[in-house]
Structures are given as C-alpha cells and as structure tokens.
Design an enzyme around this catalytic site. Structure first.
Site, PDB file in Angstrom:
ATOM      1  N   GLU A   1       1.059  -1.393   0.317  1.00  0.00           N
ATOM      2  CA  GLU A   1       0.090  -0.401   0.438  1.00  0.00           C
ATOM      3  C   GLU A   1       1.086   1.565  -0.167  1.00  0.00           C
ATOM      4  O   GLU A   1       0.774   1.998  -0.607  1.00  0.00           O
ATOM      5  CB  GLU A   1      -1.102   0.406   1.365  1.00  0.00           C
ATOM      6  CG  GLU A   1      -1.288  -0.456   1.231  1.00  0.00           C
ATOM      7  CD  GLU A   1      -2.911  -0.901   2.473  1.00  0.00           C
ATOM      8  OE1 GLU A   1      -4.090  -0.613   2.312  1.00  0.00           O
ATOM      9  OE2 GLU A   1      -3.210  -1.858   3.568  1.00  0.00           O
TER      10      GLU A   1
ATOM     11  N   GLU B   1      -3.616 -10.120   3.668  1.00  0.00           N
ATOM     12  CA  GLU B   1      -4.661  -9.619   4.743  1.00  0.00           C
ATOM     13  C   GLU B   1      -5.382 -11.034   5.149  1.00  0.00           C
ATOM     14  O   GLU B   1      -6.370 -11.121   5.882  1.00  0.00           O
ATOM     15  CB  GLU B   1      -5.297  -8.846   4.210  1.00  0.00           C
ATOM     16  CG  GLU B   1      -4.475  -7.335   4.676  1.00  0.00           C
ATOM     17  CD  GLU B   1      -3.453  -6.620   3.378  1.00  0.00           C
ATOM     18  OE1 GLU B   1      -2.745  -8.152   2.918  1.00  0.00           O
ATOM     19  OE2 GLU B   1      -2.791  -5.711   3.604  1.00  0.00           O
TER      20      GLU B   1
HETATM   21  C1  1HE Z   1       6.669  -8.319  12.583  1.00  0.00           C
HETATM   22  C2  1HE Z   1       6.073  -8.202  11.290  1.00  0.00           C
HETATM   23  C3  1HE Z   1       4.903  -8.036  11.441  1.00  0.00           C
HETATM   24  C4  1HE Z   1       8.284  -9.709  10.918  1.00  0.00           C
HETATM   25  N1  1HE Z   1       4.704  -6.996  11.891  1.00  0.00           N
HETATM   26  N2  1HE Z   1       6.262  -7.887  13.268  1.00  0.00           N
HETATM   27  N3  1HE Z   1       2.311  -8.471   7.460  1.00  0.00           N
HETATM   28  C5  1HE Z   1       2.719  -9.983   7.036  1.00  0.00           C
HETATM   29  O1  1HE Z   1       1.278 -11.064   6.909  1.00  0.00           O
HETATM   30  C6  1HE Z   1       3.842 -10.319   6.434  1.00  0.00           C
HETATM   31  C7  1HE Z   1       4.459 -10.120   7.667  1.00  0.00           C
HETATM   32  N4  1HE Z   1       5.800 -11.156   7.954  1.00  0.00           N
HETATM   33  C8  1HE Z   1       6.447 -11.968   7.459  1.00  0.00           C
HETATM   34  O2  1HE Z   1       5.734 -12.759   6.760  1.00  0.00           O
HETATM   35  C9  1HE Z   1       8.106 -12.507   7.392  1.00  0.00           C
HETATM   36  O3  1HE Z   1       8.881 -11.677   8.220  1.00  0.00           O
HETATM   37  C10 1HE Z   1       8.712 -11.868   6.702  1.00  0.00           C
HETATM   38  C11 1HE Z   1       8.180 -12.829   5.075  1.00  0.00           C
HETATM   39  C12 1HE Z   1       8.526  -9.832   5.683  1.00  0.00           C
HETATM   40  C13 1HE Z   1      10.259 -11.699   6.166  1.00  0.00           C
HETATM   41  O4  1HE Z   1      10.459 -13.191   6.735  1.00  0.00           O
HETATM   42  P1  1HE Z   1      12.227 -12.840   7.626  1.00  0.00           P
HETATM   43  O5  1HE Z   1      12.154 -14.120   7.750  1.00  0.00           O
HETATM   44  O6  1HE Z   1      12.939 -12.229   6.667  1.00  0.00           O
HETATM   45  O7  1HE Z   1      11.724 -12.641   9.208  1.00  0.00           O
HETATM   46  P2  1HE Z   1      10.792 -12.952  10.000  1.00  0.00           P
HETATM   47  O8  1HE Z   1      12.158 -13.391  11.162  1.00  0.00           O
HETATM   48  O9  1HE Z   1       9.384 -13.506   9.836  1.00  0.00           O
HETATM   49  O10 1HE Z   1      10.998 -11.793  11.143  1.00  0.00           O
HETATM   50  C14 1HE Z   1      11.806 -11.022  12.003  1.00  0.00           C
HETATM   51  C15 1HE Z   1      10.915 -10.380  12.769  1.00  0.00           C
HETATM   52  O11 1HE Z   1       9.903  -8.921  12.320  1.00  0.00           O
HETATM   53  C16 1HE Z   1      10.031 -11.021  13.903  1.00  0.00           C
HETATM   54  O12 1HE Z   1      10.466 -10.231  14.991  1.00  0.00           O
HETATM   55  P3  1HE Z   1      11.492 -11.125  16.069  1.00  0.00           P
HETATM   56  O13 1HE Z   1      11.251 -10.265  17.681  1.00  0.00           O
HETATM   57  O14 1HE Z   1      10.811 -12.576  16.503  1.00  0.00           O
HETATM   58  O15 1HE Z   1      12.754 -10.425  15.337  1.00  0.00           O
HETATM   59  C17 1HE Z   1       8.970 -10.837  13.068  1.00  0.00           C
HETATM   60  O16 1HE Z   1       8.465 -11.105  14.360  1.00  0.00           O
HETATM   61  C18 1HE Z   1       9.079  -9.703  13.234  1.00  0.00           C
HETATM   62  N5  1HE Z   1       7.943  -8.229  12.413  1.00  0.00           N
HETATM   63  N6  1HE Z   1       6.919  -8.760  10.526  1.00  0.00           N
HETATM   64  C19 1HE Z   1       5.182  -7.109  13.360  1.00  0.00           C
HETATM   65  N7  1HE Z   1       4.332  -7.303   9.577  1.00  0.00           N
HETATM   66  C20 1HE Z   1      -2.736  -0.696   6.487  1.00  0.00           C
HETATM   67  S1  1HE Z   1      -3.532  -2.732   6.777  1.00  0.00           S
HETATM   68  C21 1HE Z   1      -2.216  -3.390   6.275  1.00  0.00           C
HETATM   69  C22 1HE Z   1      -2.865  -4.285   6.663  1.00  0.00           C
HETATM   70  C23 1HE Z   1      -1.329  -5.489   6.669  1.00  0.00           C
HETATM   71  O17 1HE Z   1      -0.179  -5.163   5.684  1.00  0.00           O
HETATM   72  S2  1HE Z   1      -1.463  -7.298   6.693  1.00  0.00           S
HETATM   73  C24 1HE Z   1       0.285  -8.208   6.076  1.00  0.00           C
HETATM   74  C25 1HE Z   1       0.916  -7.924   7.268  1.00  0.00           C
END
Ligand code: 1HE
Length: 275
Positions: free
Chosen positions: A115, A135
């Site tokens: 977005e 989402e």
């Molecule tokens: C996060 C987020 C997040 C990572 N919110 N903390 N978005 C999603 O559903 C995507 C969620 N994220 C992922 O699928 C993956 O993180 C990635 C593919 C983007 C990257 O993977 P990777 O292996 O490099 O990283 P990771 O190990 O998954 O994440 C590293 C850290 O970032 C980890 O935190 P930690 O404290 O355990 O180290 C994750 O929890 C954190 N992290 N993504 C919070 N999104 C206005 S409305 C919009 C609606 C949306 O955007 S919905 C889609 C949300």
C-alpha cells in the site's frame, strides 16, 4: 527534518533537491507501527521547499512487511476506522505531497508495504522484490488505501486473487503485472531511483505538479469533466514563464530532442546471425 539527520524510525537525507527517506526498522522487516506511519506523514508534510523529488527506500533485507501485527490489538469498529484513516492521511501526504516520489523496492513488499509503495508515483524494484497481500490469511483487510490504489496498478481481479489465494508475485512477474515500472539487478534499485529523480527534477515544477496532483484526479473524473480539468491544467502550465522558455529553447535548437536509447545486445540471435 534537517539535512542528514537520522531519525529513529525513518532516516532522512536531503541531497540538494532530492530527499532520500529510508524506513529504518530492519529488525522488524520495516513493519509499519503507528510511530513509523506518523513519522512518514510528518516527513512528507515538512519537506524543505527546496526538495523537488523524493526517493523512498528501506534499510535491511526487505522494503516493508506491512502493518506491525504486534500492534493489532482488538479495536472496536470506531477505533479501527480511525486507525485506517490515520494511514490514509499519511499515504495521502506521500501521493499528494509537494514532490514526486520514487520508491526503490527490494525483498518483501507486503500488505501495508505494498500500500505504501502504491502511494508513490514511480516504482523501481530489484530482482529480490516480491509482492503479497496476506491480509486475507491474517483475518483482516487492507486499510492504507490499498483497495483504491492497488487495483489501479494491477487491476481488481489480480488484487482479489492475491488476497483470496495468497498468491505471491516475484519481481519479474510483478513488473509485467504493473507493480513496478522498472526492474533492475539486486541492489541496483536505489541507484536507478536516484537517476530517475534527477530526470524528474529537470522537468518544470508546474508540470510535475500537474502530473502528480491533477492526473490521478482527472483519471477519476467523468470524461467530460476530465477534459475540462485537463484544459484548465494545460492552460496554467503552458502559460508559466518556464514553459515559454523551454519551448523557445527547443524551437531554437538548444533543448534535447526525444531520442531512443540504443537497445542492449539481444540474447536471442536472429536466424543467420553468426554464432
Ligand atoms: C513483524 C512483521 C509484521 C516481521 N508485524 N512484526 N504482514 C504480514 O503478514 C507479513 C509478516 N511478515 C513475514 O511474513 C516475514 O516477516 C517476512 C516474509 C516479511 C520476512 O521474513 P524473515 O524470515 O526475513 O523475517 P521474520 O523472522 O519473519 O521476522 C523478523 C522479525 O520481524 C520478527 O520479530 P522477532 O522479534 O521475532 O525478531 C517478526 O515477528 C518481525 N516481523 N513482519 C510485526 N508485519 C493498513 S492495513 C495493512 C494490513 C497489512 O499489512 S497485513 C500484512 C501484515
């Protein structure tokens, strides 16, 4: 935002007329918490008047993992509405800010990250980029203007498919679908975005204003209204002193002509080519 100042969540570096804004939560894959969304809005609303193009990019391996899901606590409908509207104001500050914005994308461009990219005017992606809208899988919906902006890039059918089935577009397929206008080798997106920003700032400022502020609104208007808005906008731009000078420069042989760059050597030899 001051020159070269480093913010906690958003790095800002103003290099003359080009501002480089860089998401700076690499440990959280640049997930957009409320603080970062507000910081984006503040940065775009307070750009120095000397800035004539912005490049938006990100630290770390990914452009942006979307909404910070750790902040997604239970909101009642009114709070959810206001939270989404907060995103709208921030992303509108990007789309309808004072300067054209070029996004340099790499890695995950996901959910709210997509977005955010869609609110920019030009998108350059490197070959590590990929696009997804998880989402549906998270039980939520887009809330940062994605349902308005993303169909304009790729069509509503593709967006619905991505949200319903979790389909992920890689960089090359994504460029063909319309997510990005430029596809470059890994690590080259920021460099290309800076080159494009140089081109953008060489235009007349009023033309850039018409392109970023009038064009998307004209595209929303009924054709009859659109023609009138277009005529008004063209009258304003062409009567500016800069436009008169630029046209005179062309007519008197001082301005560059439109020239097609030489095409790169083909990997598909024509029949009869020497091996
Ligand atoms: C996060 C987020 C997040 C990572 N919110 N903390 N978005 C999603 O559903 C995507 C969620 N994220 C992922 O699928 C993956 O993180 C990635 C593919 C983007 C990257 O993977 P990777 O292996 O490099 O990283 P990771 O190990 O998954 O994440 C590293 C850290 O970032 C980890 O935190 P930690 O404290 O355990 O180290 C994750 O929890 C954190 N992290 N993504 C919070 N999104 C206005 S409305 C919009 C609606 C949306 O955007 S919905 C889609 C949300």
């Amino acid at each position: 935002m001051s020159q070269g100042m480093s913010q906690e969540l958003l790095d800002a570096d103003v290099q003359g007329p080009i501002a480089v804004l860089r998401l700076n939560r690499p440990n959280k894959r640049n997930a957009l918490n409320d603080g970062l969304v507000l910081e984006l809005r503040r940065a775009f609303e307070s750009l120095p008047q000397t800035v004539r193009a912005v490049v938006l990019c990100a630290h770390g391996e990914h452009f942006c993992a979307g909404l910070d899901l750790s902040e997604l606590r239970e909101r009642d409908p009114g709070q959810g509405l206001l939270h989404s509207r907060m995103w709208h104001r921030a992303l509108d500050a990007i789309q309808y800010g004072p300067a054209p914005v070029i996004a340099a994308l790499h890695g995950a461009v996901v959910g709210g990250g997509l977005e955010l990219a869609a609110a920019c005017h030009v998108r350059v992606a490197d070959e590590t980029a990929y696009y997804a809208l998880p989402e549906g899988a998270r039980g939520i919906f887009v809330g940062g203007g994605g349902s308005v902006r993303i169909p304009k890039l790729i069509g509503a059918a593709r967006m619905a498919d991505m949200m319903l089935t979790g389909r992920i577009y890689g960089a090359a397929e994504g460029e063909r679908a319309g997510f990005a206008q430029y596809l470059v080798p890994p690590g080259a997106a920021l460099g290309r975005a800076m080159e494009l920003a140089e081109r953008v700032i060489s235009n007349a400022p009023l033309s850039n204003y018409a392109i970023t502020h009038a064009l998307p609104r004209i595209a929303e208007q009924a054709a009859d209204h659109g023609y009138l808005t277009e005529a008004l906008m063209t009258a304003v731009t062409q009567s500016a002193p800069q436009a008169r000078q630029r046209v005179r420069d062309f007519l008197e042989g001082r301005a560059a002509r439109v020239s097609v760059p030489p095409s790169p050597p083909s990997n598909n030899p024509e029949p009869g080519d020497k091996p």
